[in-house]
Enzyme design. Structure first.
Site, mmCIF file in Angstrom:
data_model
loop_
_atom_site.group_PDB
_atom_site.id
_atom_site.type_symbol
_atom_site.label_atom_id
_atom_site.label_comp_id
_atom_site.label_asym_id
_atom_site.label_seq_id
_atom_site.Cartn_x
_atom_site.Cartn_y
_atom_site.Cartn_z
ATOM 1 N N SER A 1 0.901 -1.335 0.213
ATOM 2 C CA SER A 1 0.413 -0.318 0.453
ATOM 3 C C SER A 1 0.579 1.264 -0.166
ATOM 4 O O SER A 1 0.048 1.882 -0.626
ATOM 5 C CB SER A 1 -1.142 -0.061 1.371
ATOM 6 O OG SER A 1 -1.068 -1.235 1.535
ATOM 7 N N GLU B 1 -2.430 1.178 -9.023
ATOM 8 C CA GLU B 1 -1.531 1.997 -9.199
ATOM 9 C C GLU B 1 -0.392 1.059 -9.742
ATOM 10 O O GLU B 1 -0.289 0.196 -8.794
ATOM 11 C CB GLU B 1 -1.394 2.795 -8.774
ATOM 12 C CG GLU B 1 -2.472 3.463 -7.929
ATOM 13 C CD GLU B 1 -2.043 4.412 -7.076
ATOM 14 O OE1 GLU B 1 -1.668 5.544 -6.682
ATOM 15 O OE2 GLU B 1 -2.042 3.493 -5.777
HETATM 16 N N1 LIG Z 1 -6.391 -4.196 2.990
HETATM 17 C C1 LIG Z 1 -6.433 -3.878 2.241
HETATM 18 O O1 LIG Z 1 -7.107 -2.903 1.881
HETATM 19 C C2 LIG Z 1 -5.184 -3.407 1.984
HETATM 20 C C3 LIG Z 1 -5.317 -2.826 0.316
HETATM 21 C C4 LIG Z 1 -4.498 -2.750 -0.593
HETATM 22 C C5 LIG Z 1 -2.859 -3.273 -0.171
HETATM 23 N N2 LIG Z 1 -2.889 -3.508 0.550
HETATM 24 C C6 LIG Z 1 -1.833 -4.570 0.686
HETATM 25 O O2 LIG Z 1 -1.821 -5.865 0.491
HETATM 26 C C7 LIG Z 1 -0.690 -6.322 1.367
HETATM 27 C C8 LIG Z 1 -1.330 -8.221 1.949
HETATM 28 O O3 LIG Z 1 -2.611 -6.844 2.659
HETATM 29 P P1 LIG Z 1 -3.744 -7.626 3.410
HETATM 30 O O4 LIG Z 1 -4.866 -7.255 3.585
HETATM 31 O O5 LIG Z 1 -4.223 -9.319 2.155
HETATM 32 O O6 LIG Z 1 -3.166 -8.753 4.318
HETATM 33 P P2 LIG Z 1 -3.290 -10.162 4.866
HETATM 34 O O7 LIG Z 1 -3.243 -10.407 6.208
HETATM 35 O O8 LIG Z 1 -5.231 -10.369 5.212
HETATM 36 O O9 LIG Z 1 -2.972 -10.986 3.992
HETATM 37 C C9 LIG Z 1 -1.173 -11.758 4.103
HETATM 38 C C10 LIG Z 1 -0.997 -12.556 3.789
HETATM 39 O O10 LIG Z 1 0.831 -12.919 3.295
HETATM 40 C C11 LIG Z 1 0.904 -14.395 4.071
HETATM 41 N N3 LIG Z 1 2.715 -14.874 4.984
HETATM 42 C C12 LIG Z 1 2.571 -13.510 6.298
HETATM 43 N N4 LIG Z 1 3.890 -14.269 5.705
HETATM 44 C C13 LIG Z 1 4.022 -14.805 4.539
HETATM 45 C C14 LIG Z 1 5.391 -15.078 3.821
HETATM 46 N N5 LIG Z 1 6.793 -14.731 4.362
HETATM 47 N N6 LIG Z 1 5.458 -15.626 2.688
HETATM 48 C C15 LIG Z 1 3.812 -15.290 1.697
HETATM 49 N N7 LIG Z 1 2.865 -15.019 2.315
HETATM 50 C C16 LIG Z 1 2.879 -14.603 4.023
HETATM 51 C C17 LIG Z 1 -0.134 -14.285 5.695
HETATM 52 O O11 LIG Z 1 -0.384 -15.379 6.365
HETATM 53 C C18 LIG Z 1 -1.024 -13.947 4.557
HETATM 54 O O12 LIG Z 1 -2.070 -14.531 4.680
HETATM 55 C C19 LIG Z 1 -0.107 -5.761 2.221
HETATM 56 O O13 LIG Z 1 0.720 -5.425 1.678
HETATM 57 C C20 LIG Z 1 -0.566 -4.569 1.877
HETATM 58 O O14 LIG Z 1 -0.714 -3.041 2.442
HETATM 59 C C21 LIG Z 1 -3.987 -3.916 1.176
#
Ligand SMILES: NC(=O)c1ccc[n+]([C@@H]2O[C@H](COP(=O)([O-])OP(=O)(O)OC[C@H]3O[C@@H](n4cnc5c(N)ncnc54)[C@H](O)[C@@H]3O)[C@@H](O)[C@H]2O)c1
Length: 309
Positions: free
Chosen positions: A123, A156
């Site tokens: 993000s 993006e």
């Molecule tokens: N939540 C949002 O609204 C949003 C929006 C845009 C971008 N993001 C970005 O997307 C990314 C993921 O966010 P999310 O909300 O899906 O988080 P989340 O916690 O729901 O998912 C993250 C996943 O990564 C896994 N994980 C942990 N360590 C890992 C590793 N070493 N290798 C691979 N997988 C691993 C976890 O088990 C989990 O299932 C982040 O960088 C976040 O900033 C989130």
């Protein structure tokens, strides 16, 4: 190879964002290897994919017979080596933590074929923070989806100063091919475009609440029933082109000097964070965001987004 040279994609991290990114890419007809650290987490991801696909069917975005085809294109596994072996693009959706991302990009560099493009769905973390950890900074960029990734029609793409034009062009053509709008962020900056705009709006919203001008419902109503409603159809420059820039200039001169501008987290948000009230994930935030509240807001957003062409 097709016009953008991508046939198979690995999505690394199958949480909130990763499962949605995987389901959308598979629904567009591509093979997807979906990885997470345990089979239990992948089991939840498979259930979330079923739920997401059913919602796409309900809203008429996909046909019912596309569901089994889409699911057959997604291979889930907790074996990172196998999941990266033969892919053309990796989209990393692991937690927002720079050392996790640096470690993963190092592994991607070692385990992926040399042509593979490496993208992060971060993000806010600039691509140069982890590009050097791979052995191919020219093939690293950010593909920043918004939640829910299979319903919000924008990505993006952020380049670092090492990202090659060829990488950028392939990534852009691929994302457009799966039906998304793309903004290319030409210079890396914290929060890119979406989160700079959203955090600026949040800072002022918290100032209005902290100073008793309105409450959180007041801010949310202003966005739901006015600004956000217009912005779903036209951007701020389009909307204010209609209003007249002379008028906007006068409003700007009056209001801008009084806007919130301090970098610290404002008191209403700090109080929440100190108490561990993180919103839906902890059952409480500014709202009493229990399961019923969360389901009803999620459904409202999904229905609204799906109703757009
Ligand atoms: N939540 C949002 O609204 C949003 C929006 C845009 C971008 N993001 C970005 O997307 C990314 C993921 O966010 P999310 O909300 O899906 O988080 P989340 O916690 O729901 O998912 C993250 C996943 O990564 C896994 N994980 C942990 N360590 C890992 C590793 N070493 N290798 C691979 N997988 C691993 C976890 O088990 C989990 O299932 C982040 O960088 C976040 O900033 C989130």
């Amino acid at each position: 190879m097709n016009k953008h040279q991508i046939e198979k994609v690995a999505v690394i991290g199958a949480g909130l964002m990763g499962h949605g990114i995987a389901l959308e890419i598979a629904a567009a007809g591509y093979h997807v290897n979906l990885y997470d650290v345990t089979e239990d987490i992948l089991d939840t991801a498979r259930k979330n994919i079923d739920y997401g696909l059913q919602k796409l069917v309900d809203s008429g975005k996909i046909k019912v017979d596309q569901v089994s085809k889409t699911k057959s294109l997604i291979k889930t596994s907790d074996d990172l080596v196998n999941q990266l072996r033969d892919v053309d693009l990796v989209i990393e959706a692991a937690p927002e933590n720079v050392s996790i991302k640096q470690d993963l990009f190092k592994k991607f560099g070692e385990l992926c074929p040399s042509h593979t493009i490496l993208a992060s769905n971060t993000s806010s973390l600039k691509p140069s923070l982890y590009a050097e950890h791979s052995n191919r900074p020219d093939k690293v960029l950010v593909m920043h989806y918004a939640n829910p990734p299979h319903l919000v029609p924008l990505v993006e793409i952020v380049r670092s100063d090492k990202t090659s034009d060829a990488t950028l062009n392939i990534a852009k053509a691929f994302i457009e091919d799966i039906g998304k709008n793309v903004i290319v962020v030409n210079k890396e900056v914290e929060g890119f475009i979406l989160n700079r705009l959203q955090i600026a709006l949040l800072r002022e919203s918290l100032w209005l609440v902290e100073n008793g001008i309105t409450d959180i419902e007041g801010v949310d109503k202003a966005i739901k029933y006015c600004t956000g409603r217009r912005w779903a159809f036209a951007g701020i420059f389009e909307v204010w082109e209609l209003a007249g820039w002379d008028t906007i200039g006068n409003i700007y001169r009056e209001v801008a000097p009084t806007l919130a501008s301090k970098p610290d987290i404002p008191k209403p948000l700090k109080n929440l964070l100190d108490q561990g009230f993180f919103g839906s994930k902890s059952g409480r935030g500014f709202y009493k965001s229990d399961e019923n509240w969360t389901d009803s807001v999620k459904t409202r957003i999904a229905k609204g987004l799906a109703s757009f062409k």
